[in-house]
Design a protein around this motif. Structure first.
Motif, PDB file in Angstrom:
ATOM      1  N   THR A  67      69.374  20.545  38.461  1.00 15.32           N
ATOM      2  CA  THR A  67      69.869  19.241  37.993  1.00 15.32           C
ATOM      3  C   THR A  67      70.996  19.346  36.982  1.00 15.32           C
ATOM      4  N   HIS A  68      71.840  18.287  36.957  1.00 11.89           N
ATOM      5  CA  HIS A  68      72.872  18.122  35.935  1.00 11.89           C
ATOM      6  C   HIS A  68      72.451  17.043  34.954  1.00 11.89           C
ATOM      7  N   ASP A  69      71.295  16.418  35.228  1.00 14.30           N
ATOM      8  CA  ASP A  69      70.983  15.150  34.567  1.00 14.30           C
ATOM      9  C   ASP A  69      70.297  15.359  33.221  1.00 14.30           C
ATOM     10  N   LEU A  89      67.112  31.645  51.652  1.00 17.18           N
ATOM     11  CA  LEU A  89      68.276  31.348  52.499  1.00 17.18           C
ATOM     12  C   LEU A  89      69.382  32.382  52.301  1.00 17.18           C
ATOM     13  N   PHE A  90      69.425  32.988  51.115  1.00 20.93           N
ATOM     14  CA  PHE A  90      70.317  34.112  50.843  1.00 20.93           C
ATOM     15  C   PHE A  90      69.464  35.354  50.615  1.00 20.93           C
ATOM     16  N   GLU A  91      69.998  36.515  51.011  1.00 21.97           N
ATOM     17  CA  GLU A  91      69.382  37.815  50.666  1.00 21.97           C
ATOM     18  C   GLU A  91      69.960  38.250  49.324  1.00 21.97           C
ATOM     19  N   GLY A 151      72.784  23.916  34.106  1.00 22.52           N
ATOM     20  CA  GLY A 151      73.959  24.741  33.796  1.00 22.52           C
ATOM     21  C   GLY A 151      75.202  24.060  34.315  1.00 22.52           C
ATOM     22  N   LEU A 152      76.341  24.468  33.759  1.00 19.15           N
ATOM     23  CA  LEU A 152      77.599  23.853  34.166  1.00 19.15           C
ATOM     24  C   LEU A 152      77.911  24.210  35.618  1.00 19.15           C
ATOM     25  N   SER A 153      78.828  23.461  36.183  1.00 19.86           N
ATOM     26  CA  SER A 153      79.277  23.706  37.541  1.00 19.86           C
ATOM     27  C   SER A 153      79.737  25.159  37.685  1.00 19.86           C
ATOM     28  N   GLY A 154      79.254  25.825  38.734  1.00 19.48           N
ATOM     29  CA  GLY A 154      79.677  27.208  38.966  1.00 19.48           C
ATOM     30  C   GLY A 154      78.806  28.245  38.281  1.00 19.48           C
ATOM     31  N   ALA A 155      77.779  27.796  37.537  1.00 26.90           N
ATOM     32  CA  ALA A 155      76.923  28.737  36.793  1.00 26.90           C
ATOM     33  C   ALA A 155      76.051  29.588  37.718  1.00 26.90           C
ATOM     34  N   GLY A 156      75.817  29.108  38.938  1.00 28.21           N
ATOM     35  CA  GLY A 156      75.012  29.870  39.897  1.00 28.21           C
ATOM     36  C   GLY A 156      73.681  29.210  40.253  1.00 28.21           C
ATOM     37  N   LYS A 157      73.528  27.929  39.932  1.00 31.37           N
ATOM     38  CA  LYS A 157      72.246  27.226  40.164  1.00 31.37           C
ATOM     39  C   LYS A 157      71.898  27.156  41.659  1.00 31.37           C
ATOM     40  N   THR A 158      72.894  26.760  42.468  1.00 32.88           N
ATOM     41  CA  THR A 158      72.612  26.606  43.897  1.00 32.88           C
ATOM     42  C   THR A 158      72.339  27.957  44.543  1.00 32.88           C
ATOM     43  N   VAL A 159      73.093  28.973  44.110  1.00 29.64           N
ATOM     44  CA  VAL A 159      72.870  30.324  44.661  1.00 29.64           C
ATOM     45  C   VAL A 159      71.449  30.770  44.322  1.00 29.64           C
ATOM     46  N   LEU A 160      71.008  30.498  43.081  1.00 31.50           N
ATOM     47  CA  LEU A 160      69.638  30.884  42.697  1.00 31.50           C
ATOM     48  C   LEU A 160      68.620  30.133  43.554  1.00 31.50           C
ATOM     49  N   SER A 163      75.779  39.096  44.703  1.00 33.88           N
ATOM     50  CA  SER A 163      77.243  39.193  44.688  1.00 33.88           C
ATOM     51  C   SER A 163      77.792  38.722  46.031  1.00 33.88           C
ATOM     52  N   PHE A 164      78.974  38.150  45.967  1.00 36.02           N
ATOM     53  CA  PHE A 164      79.747  37.857  47.178  1.00 36.02           C
ATOM     54  C   PHE A 164      81.018  38.696  47.057  1.00 36.02           C
ATOM     55  N   GLY A 165      81.105  39.783  47.782  1.00 30.31           N
ATOM     56  CA  GLY A 165      82.232  40.691  47.609  1.00 30.31           C
ATOM     57  C   GLY A 165      82.244  41.214  46.177  1.00 30.31           C
ATOM     58  N   GLU A 166      83.385  41.046  45.530  1.00 31.25           N
ATOM     59  CA  GLU A 166      83.544  41.528  44.139  1.00 31.25           C
ATOM     60  C   GLU A 166      82.898  40.566  43.132  1.00 31.25           C
ATOM     61  N   ASN A 167      82.600  39.357  43.593  1.00 27.25           N
ATOM     62  CA  ASN A 167      82.147  38.303  42.679  1.00 27.25           C
ATOM     63  C   ASN A 167      80.634  38.377  42.452  1.00 27.25           C
ATOM     64  N   GLU A 168      80.228  38.903  41.296  1.00 29.03           N
ATOM     65  CA  GLU A 168      78.791  38.968  40.978  1.00 29.03           C
ATOM     66  C   GLU A 168      78.378  37.619  40.382  1.00 29.03           C
ATOM     67  N   VAL A 169      77.718  36.808  41.199  1.00 30.77           N
ATOM     68  CA  VAL A 169      77.404  35.424  40.792  1.00 30.77           C
ATOM     69  C   VAL A 169      76.137  35.379  39.945  1.00 30.77           C
ATOM     70  N   LEU A 170      75.098  36.105  40.332  1.00 22.98           N
ATOM     71  CA  LEU A 170      73.877  36.192  39.504  1.00 22.98           C
ATOM     72  C   LEU A 170      73.747  37.632  39.018  1.00 22.98           C
TER      73      LEU A 170
HETATM   74  N1  LIG Z   1      78.409  31.440  50.339  1.00 23.35           N
HETATM   75  C1  LIG Z   1      79.177  31.809  49.308  1.00 23.35           C
HETATM   76  N2  LIG Z   1      80.151  32.728  49.472  1.00 23.35           N
HETATM   77  C2  LIG Z   1      80.922  33.129  48.445  1.00 23.35           C
HETATM   78  N3  LIG Z   1      80.793  32.653  47.181  1.00 23.35           N
HETATM   79  C3  LIG Z   1      79.841  31.733  46.954  1.00 23.35           C
HETATM   80  C4  LIG Z   1      78.982  31.271  47.989  1.00 23.35           C
HETATM   81  N4  LIG Z   1      78.122  30.352  47.463  1.00 23.35           N
HETATM   82  C5  LIG Z   1      78.446  30.262  46.151  1.00 23.35           C
HETATM   83  N5  LIG Z   1      79.463  31.084  45.848  1.00 23.35           N
HETATM   84  C6  LIG Z   1      80.060  31.240  44.515  1.00 23.35           C
HETATM   85  O1  LIG Z   1      79.031  31.347  43.564  1.00 23.35           O
HETATM   86  C7  LIG Z   1      79.403  30.739  42.332  1.00 23.35           C
HETATM   87  C8  LIG Z   1      78.290  29.822  41.841  1.00 23.35           C
HETATM   88  O2  LIG Z   1      78.169  28.752  42.746  1.00 23.35           O
HETATM   89  P1  LIG Z   1      76.955  27.721  42.705  1.00 23.35           P
HETATM   90  O3  LIG Z   1      77.180  26.794  43.865  1.00 23.35           O
HETATM   91  O4  LIG Z   1      75.671  28.430  42.653  1.00 23.35           O
HETATM   92  O5  LIG Z   1      77.221  26.954  41.339  1.00 23.35           O
HETATM   93  P2  LIG Z   1      76.385  25.735  40.749  1.00 23.35           P
HETATM   94  O6  LIG Z   1      75.927  26.151  39.401  1.00 23.35           O
HETATM   95  O7  LIG Z   1      75.339  25.290  41.717  1.00 23.35           O
HETATM   96  O8  LIG Z   1      77.532  24.635  40.622  1.00 23.35           O
HETATM   97  P3  LIG Z   1      77.456  23.042  40.903  1.00 23.35           P
HETATM   98  O9  LIG Z   1      76.700  22.464  39.760  1.00 23.35           O
HETATM   99  O10 LIG Z   1      78.901  22.651  40.902  1.00 23.35           O
HETATM  100  O11 LIG Z   1      76.802  22.828  42.245  1.00 23.35           O
HETATM  101  C9  LIG Z   1      80.746  30.042  42.600  1.00 23.35           C
HETATM  102  O12 LIG Z   1      81.755  30.852  42.056  1.00 23.35           O
HETATM  103  C10 LIG Z   1      80.842  30.009  44.094  1.00 23.35           C
HETATM  104  O13 LIG Z   1      82.163  30.069  44.527  1.00 23.35           O
END
Ligand SMILES: Nc1ncnc2c1ncn2[C@@H]1O[C@H](COP(=O)(O)OP(=O)(O)OP(=O)(O)O)[C@@H](O)[C@H]1O
Length: 258
Positions: A195-197, A50-52, A34-43, A10-17
């Motif tokens: 990947t998006h490909d 790199l993230f805890e 997954g679509l943009s914003g799905a949480g791939k990069t965070v995972l 989570s980032f604050g209130e935003n539970e991303v995964l």
């Molecule tokens: N460092 C951060 N601080 C706060 N929120 C973050 C941070 N990194 C990512 N997020 C939030 O996490 C959510 C998922 O982001 P993420 O970058 O993982 O998506 P993605 O699936 O990789 O999208 P894309 O395909 O566009 O790269 C987004 O709502 C984003 O705003």
């Protein structure tokens, strides 16, 4: 193998995964889609440490990387190769110097040993003889291969690729995918590709994880994509009307064959 258990971020209130349980296997490319914003990069960033996580675990083999101290985590990181989306090559260094860089940072190899390893890595990515060129003097596809050579120069067991096809034409993308796949198989690496490909999914999708709103929406391999009734997967892979028609035709043909 890498395994995640109830991984939450989570980032604050935003539970991303929202509790990811999955496995990434050695010797095959593992795709996160997954679509943009799905949480791939965070995972991906959690997998690399790199993230805890807010809660949950990431296991490399039997080791939870978030139980390690800084020194132990550094040792794991030495065993990880990373291909960045924009390649992240140093413009002021030659191709050879770029590939040598991790050895300068982390090993005590002699200059001669480093030169030999650079040549070996260039050969491995089919780029023999370009040592003295600068990144700006080679094509985008070649830069990608230099990035792969640099990521694998320390012979890591784990390899992470963030959008390896971004900015490449479809044919070059397929060559890059095949190269990543070959190296993964040959060296028994646990490779994770964000990947998006759609071509990558259908070409090298041996283990696909589809994320939707921070949850696992579907898992499978490329042979299961066509028949899947997961709507998110359909929307992702067969995004255009043309591809939807192709899918329908392919399914009709398959059912005629049955
Ligand atoms: N460092 C951060 N601080 C706060 N929120 C973050 C941070 N990194 C990512 N997020 C939030 O996490 C959510 C998922 O982001 P993420 O970058 O993982 O998506 P993605 O699936 O990789 O999208 P894309 O395909 O566009 O790269 C987004 O709502 C984003 O705003």
């Amino acid at each position: 193998m890498i395994r995640t258990v109830d991984l939450v971020k989570s980032f604050g209130e935003n539970e991303v995964l929202k509790g990811i349980n999955t496995e990434f296997y050695a010797g095959k490319p593992n795709l996160i889609i997954g679509l943009s914003g799905a949480g791939k990069t965070v995972l991906l960033k959690l997998l690399i440490g790199l993230f805890e996580p807010t809660s949950g675990s990431v296991f490399y083999g039997d080791t939870d990387i978030f139980d390690l101290n800084a020194k132990q985590l550094r040792a794991i990181r030495m065993n990880v190769g990373m291909l960045f989306q924009g390649n992240a090559l140093f413009d002021s260094m030659t191709v050879g110097e770029n590939i040598r860089f991790p050895m300068d940072m982390f090993t005590r190899k002699t200059a001669k040993e480093k030169l030999m390893r650079v040549d070996e890595c260039l050969e491995m990515v089919n780029l023999d003889g370009v040592n003295d060129r600068f990144p700006s003097e080679v094509s985008g596809g070649m830069q990608k291969r230099v990035g792969i050579a640099r990521a694998l120069v320390l012979e890591p067991d784990y390899f992470f690729c963030d959008e390896p096809n971004s900015g490449l034409d479809p044919q070059t993308s397929i060559l890059v995918d095949e190269l990543i796949c070959d190296l993964t198989n040959t060296h028994n690496i646990t490779t994770v590709i964000n990947t998006h490909d759609m071509n990558s999914v259908m070409g090298i999708g041996d283990n696909i994880l589809l994320l939707k709103n921070g949850q696992v929406s579907w898992r499978g391999d490329k042979s299961q994509v066509l028949e899947s009734d997961n709507e998110t997967l359909e929307d992702f892979i067969f995004a255009s009307p043309f591809l939807r028609r192709l899918r329908e035709d392919a399914l009709k043909l398959r059912h005629l064959d049955d």
